[in-house]
Design a protein around this motif. Sequence first.
Motif: not given
Length: 218
Positions: A139-147, A161-166, A180-182, A199-202
């Motif tokens: 929202s602030v830094l306009k990041i489009t990819r997190f890894f 990161f793989r199972d809970k956050l997808g 490396e997961l993204e 947020w809701t799913l977790c």
Amino acid sequence: MEQEVEMQQSWRDDDRKCTFIILARDLLHARNTCDDSTQLDIPPPPSDKQVDGICVYPKLVVQTLHAMIGDINLFLSEDDEEVSEYLQNSNNKCQDGSVSNTPAIVQQAELDVMIARPSHRNKGLGAELALIMMHYGASVLKITRFFVKIKDTNASSLRLFRDKLGFSQCAYAECFGEYELERKCKSASEMVKWIENKWTLCGVKRSRLYDLHKCPLS
């Protein structure tokens, strides 16, 4: 001491690093107010006092040291695919073939979360903190990819990161035994929507997350 000061200054001045210290709410002292409600005993906002050109907040550090349980970081960098696409775009090239006004494309960030105190692990803090930091980044830094980069022996982080956050696996360095997961979206706004849905799913209450946005304590 001089080396520590130089290191702190380099981290403070590096606009490619975002670091937040994690404080545990249950370890912060509570006090009763005049209306019989209870508030956390959090020091007032720090002053602009400086030592050797570096802002220091002794009261804040001393009064919250016992509540520090880890940290969370974003390390910003250019997305190689975005840079390549920009360079291949003929509209960005001059008549001599050179590239004009090449922007500093910062659209990806490595996410790193550490809960150092064993007593505060396996309580859902990792997912909550990751989503808060990602929401700030998108929202602030306009990041489009997190890894994230995770050792293949770190089962808990892989589950997070793989199972809970997808997050999806995008690479594996066999020599380092590291995955490396993204999570990548076409736009920052799309990333924000994905995070808020998570947020809701977790099972994390949005009201609590918004509260932490105002006061980044966990």
